[in-house]
Design a protein around this motif. Structure first.
Motif, PDB file in Angstrom:
ATOM      1  N   UNK A 174      56.151  40.001  38.016  1.00 25.84           N
ATOM      2  CA  UNK A 174      54.754  39.564  37.935  1.00 25.84           C
ATOM      3  C   UNK A 174      53.900  40.776  37.580  1.00 25.84           C
ATOM      4  N   UNK A 175      53.426  40.806  36.346  1.00 21.45           N
ATOM      5  CA  UNK A 175      52.547  41.889  35.913  1.00 21.45           C
ATOM      6  C   UNK A 175      51.103  41.439  36.082  1.00 21.45           C
ATOM      7  N   UNK A 176      50.336  42.196  36.858  1.00 18.34           N
ATOM      8  CA  UNK A 176      48.908  41.952  37.007  1.00 18.34           C
ATOM      9  C   UNK A 176      48.191  42.889  36.050  1.00 18.34           C
ATOM     10  N   UNK A 177      47.393  42.324  35.167  1.00 19.01           N
ATOM     11  CA  UNK A 177      46.659  43.112  34.180  1.00 19.01           C
ATOM     12  C   UNK A 177      45.200  43.159  34.596  1.00 19.01           C
ATOM     13  N   UNK A 178      44.683  44.354  34.797  1.00 17.50           N
ATOM     14  CA  UNK A 178      43.269  44.512  35.127  1.00 17.50           C
ATOM     15  C   UNK A 178      42.534  44.815  33.832  1.00 17.50           C
ATOM     16  N   UNK A 179      41.824  43.827  33.330  1.00 24.72           N
ATOM     17  CA  UNK A 179      41.100  43.975  32.074  1.00 24.72           C
ATOM     18  C   UNK A 179      41.548  42.973  31.038  1.00 24.72           C
ATOM     19  N   UNK A 180      40.616  42.112  30.607  1.00 28.13           N
ATOM     20  CA  UNK A 180      40.948  41.088  29.624  1.00 28.13           C
ATOM     21  C   UNK A 180      40.481  41.448  28.224  1.00 28.13           C
ATOM     22  N   UNK A 181      40.627  42.736  27.871  1.00 30.10           N
ATOM     23  CA  UNK A 181      40.295  43.186  26.527  1.00 30.10           C
ATOM     24  C   UNK A 181      41.530  43.267  25.654  1.00 30.10           C
ATOM     25  N   UNK A 199      49.222  37.766  35.114  1.00 29.02           N
ATOM     26  CA  UNK A 199      47.891  37.368  35.567  1.00 29.02           C
ATOM     27  C   UNK A 199      46.893  38.410  35.097  1.00 29.02           C
ATOM     28  N   UNK A 200      45.863  37.964  34.401  1.00 24.18           N
ATOM     29  CA  UNK A 200      44.822  38.855  33.889  1.00 24.18           C
ATOM     30  C   UNK A 200      43.576  38.703  34.752  1.00 24.18           C
ATOM     31  N   UNK A 203      36.483  41.211  34.843  1.00 20.39           N
ATOM     32  CA  UNK A 203      35.175  41.236  35.492  1.00 20.39           C
ATOM     33  C   UNK A 203      34.191  40.286  34.817  1.00 20.39           C
ATOM     34  N   UNK A 204      34.233  40.216  33.498  1.00 21.92           N
ATOM     35  CA  UNK A 204      33.317  39.338  32.753  1.00 21.92           C
ATOM     36  C   UNK A 204      33.759  37.882  32.906  1.00 21.92           C
ATOM     37  N   UNK A 205      32.916  36.981  32.437  1.00 20.83           N
ATOM     38  CA  UNK A 205      33.232  35.558  32.551  1.00 20.83           C
ATOM     39  C   UNK A 205      34.058  35.050  31.373  1.00 20.83           C
ATOM     40  N   UNK A 206      34.473  35.966  30.482  1.00 22.01           N
ATOM     41  CA  UNK A 206      35.345  35.578  29.374  1.00 22.01           C
ATOM     42  C   UNK A 206      36.177  36.766  28.927  1.00 22.01           C
ATOM     43  N   UNK A 229      48.029  33.489  33.207  1.00 17.15           N
ATOM     44  CA  UNK A 229      47.013  33.097  34.189  1.00 17.15           C
ATOM     45  C   UNK A 229      45.819  34.038  34.105  1.00 17.15           C
ATOM     46  N   UNK A 230      44.634  33.508  34.428  1.00 17.33           N
ATOM     47  CA  UNK A 230      43.411  34.294  34.303  1.00 17.33           C
ATOM     48  C   UNK A 230      42.530  34.128  35.528  1.00 17.33           C
ATOM     49  N   UNK A 231      41.975  35.239  35.956  1.00 19.00           N
ATOM     50  CA  UNK A 231      40.958  35.243  37.011  1.00 19.00           C
ATOM     51  C   UNK A 231      39.723  35.900  36.412  1.00 19.00           C
ATOM     52  N   UNK A 232      38.849  35.093  35.821  1.00 18.15           N
ATOM     53  CA  UNK A 232      37.632  35.599  35.199  1.00 18.15           C
ATOM     54  C   UNK A 232      36.542  35.736  36.253  1.00 18.15           C
ATOM     55  N   UNK A 233      35.537  36.544  35.947  1.00 23.24           N
ATOM     56  CA  UNK A 233      34.442  36.816  36.895  1.00 23.24           C
ATOM     57  C   UNK A 233      34.987  37.313  38.229  1.00 23.24           C
ATOM     58  N   UNK A 234      35.956  38.206  38.144  1.00 23.42           N
ATOM     59  CA  UNK A 234      36.546  38.819  39.333  1.00 23.42           C
ATOM     60  C   UNK A 234      36.431  40.338  39.224  1.00 23.42           C
ATOM     61  N   UNK A 235      35.824  40.955  40.229  1.00 25.49           N
ATOM     62  CA  UNK A 235      35.710  42.400  40.268  1.00 25.49           C
ATOM     63  C   UNK A 235      36.745  43.001  41.187  1.00 25.49           C
ATOM     64  N   UNK A 236      37.657  43.805  40.650  1.00 27.09           N
ATOM     65  CA  UNK A 236      38.713  44.427  41.453  1.00 27.09           C
ATOM     66  C   UNK A 236      38.088  45.437  42.417  1.00 27.09           C
ATOM     67  N   UNK A 237      38.510  45.396  43.667  1.00 27.19           N
ATOM     68  CA  UNK A 237      37.975  46.305  44.693  1.00 27.19           C
ATOM     69  C   UNK A 237      39.027  47.258  45.247  1.00 27.19           C
TER      70      UNK A 237
END
Length: 466
Positions: A174-181, A199-200, A203-206, A229-237
């Motif tokens: 399971x690769x978690x990608x921080x950043x949907x660019x 899973x991407x 932070x932005x809504x798209x 899979x996508x988690x949009x509008x999510x800020x990693x903390x």
């Protein structure tokens, strides 16, 4: 001490192209590179190796999912990740050797080591030996490095950047990608094709937020169909590692609640930052802005008139072809010519499948600027060529001035649009109207017919095949 007309610090696409153009224009030229191989990020750990893996993984996915529908029976298909990575490195090696050849062909002296300014005309090079060269003009082309978030510790084993993602020894579970660019989506798709859950978190809504909204929407639909899979509008903390397990904590910005994601690899793909370490810019009084970028004027000169900067170290899109254009621009400026760059016509591309490509203004930008425009869009699935190849996702969208019909933006999703976008760049460079494109013959059957149809759609809604 060796003396040169021009010294270029950095051998990426901007730097080596600048050096070649300087040499072509009769200037004695040197290029300085801190690493053992030329080519910079793009050729070594960026554009070229990522495309090699994208192509290899695409072939594998086609064999598993699509060959049968074409009547091709191949049995049990397997991939060899080690061989895939080895092939990628072979492509890189061949390409960087090509740069070595070009330096020799153009009589450019190559120095390996860290170049730093002693003063405005002298550069100290620290490599296997320490030496100093003199240069009438210097071009800073030191590029960029992957960015991270201040609370993330990159261990380069399981919490990684794009550099490490290009040489993994296993496919993540399971690769978690921080950043949907661009970078996150391209490498995410590589490992998704090879069997990873991806899973991407964005932070932005798209996703691909800098491109036209229609492209973001289309690609989100395509990626979801591919089971990403996508988690949009999510800020990693927070990002925490416990053995082989990584926990990513994020705030759901819409619900204002904390959520957790668990995987075995985390790819941090939150952009890149200018790299100027070791240049000793203070010695020549060249400032950088708050993001570390070198400040230049319209001629790409720094505050020291004989020192220029190009590519990722200055303002603008971090794109290899933008750096190349700037390298040629500076070389010709030094030679006394009057070159030009139209930054509005630097295309942007995402090399996923389908590909994504844009040039000019997005619909959102035109609305924000209050520009009256018209839009024509044509779906790829309406093309005979797309149906023949099975690549039916995507569209071509053309935005034109409502009154003059001049093309203001071209935005594409589909097969081979990375190549097709050049038609839009050419049309806009010559200030074509949508009707100009609509009246040009396009070969049938081709993907390019979608450009003609989109232009027809923008010209009084005259598309023929929808």
């Amino acid at each position: 001490m060796s003396s040169y007309d021009v010294a270029v610090i950095g051998s990426g696409p901007g730097g080596y192209v600048a050096a070649i153009r300087c040499a072509q224009l009769g200037m004695k030229t040197a290029i300085i590179e801190k690493y053992n191989t030329l080519g910079g990020t793009c050729l070594n750990v960026g554009c070229i190796p990522s495309k090699a893996l994208l192509d290899s993984s695409h072939h594998y996915e086609d064999a598993v999912k699509h060959f049968e529908e074409h009547g091709i029976e191949v049995g049990d298909v397997k991939f060899n990740l080690e061989k895939m990575i080895s092939r990628k490195q072979g492509v890189v090696d061949m390409t960087t050797k090509g740069i070595d050849f070009l330096m020799g062909k153009n009589n450019i002296d190559v120095f390996h080591g860290v170049g730093s300014f002693k003063d405005a005309t002298h550069i100290q090079i620290e490599g296997e030996k320490k030496e100093t060269i003199e240069a009438k003009h210097t071009i800073i082309a030191t590029g960029s490095k992957p960015s991270t978030l201040p609370f993330i510790t990159l261990d380069k084993e399981r919490i990684i950047t794009s550099t490490e993602a290009l040489k993994l020894k296993e496919v993540p579970k399971h690769m978690i990608v921080i950043g949907g660019g661009v970078i996150g989506l391209e490498l995410g798709q590589v490992y998704k094709r090879l069997g990873a859950e991806v899973t991407v978190i964005e932070y932005m809504d798209r996703i691909i937020a800098g491109m036209d909204g229609a492209q973001s929407k289309e690609m989100l639909k395509v990626f979801k169909k591919q089971k990403m899979k996508f988690a949009l509008s999510h800020g990693v903390t927070a990002v925490e590692r416990n053995g082989d397990e990584i926990t990513v904590k994020a705030n759901n910005l819409k619900k204002d609640e904390e959520v957790e994601f668990k995987g075995d690899y985390v790819l941090v793909a939150v952009g890149r930052h200018a790299y100027t370490e070791g240049l000793n810019l203070d010695a020549v009084g060249i400032p950088t802005d708050k993001r570390g970028k070198v400040e230049v004027n319209e001629h790409l000169q720094t505050k020291v008139s004989n020192i220029y900067a190009i590519g990722d170290v200055i303002e603008g899109a971090m794109l290899a072809h933008k750096a190349e254009e700037e390298g040629v621009f500076v070389a010709e400026t030094i030679a006394g010519q009057k070159p030009h760059i139209n930054y509005n016509l630097i295309p942007g591309v995402v090399y996923t499948w389908p590909e994504v490509a844009s040039v000019g203004k997005t619909e959102e930008q035109l609305k924000e600027a209050g520009v009256a425009y018209k839009s024509g869009q044509f779906p790829m699935r309406a093309l005979g060529r797309s149906r023949a190849s099975g690549d039916v996702d995507g569209f071509v969208k053309i935005l034109a001035d409502k009154d003059t019909d001049e093309v203001l933006g071209v935005h594409m999703v589909g097969a081979r649009v990375a190549d097709l976008i050049s038609e839009g760049v050419t049309a806009m460079e010559f200030r074509a109207s949508a009707e100009d494109i609509a009246r040009m013959s396009h070969a049938h059957p081709t993907y390019a017919e979608a450009v003609k149809e989109a232009a027809l759609a923008a010209t009084e809604d005259r598309a023929l095949h929808v």
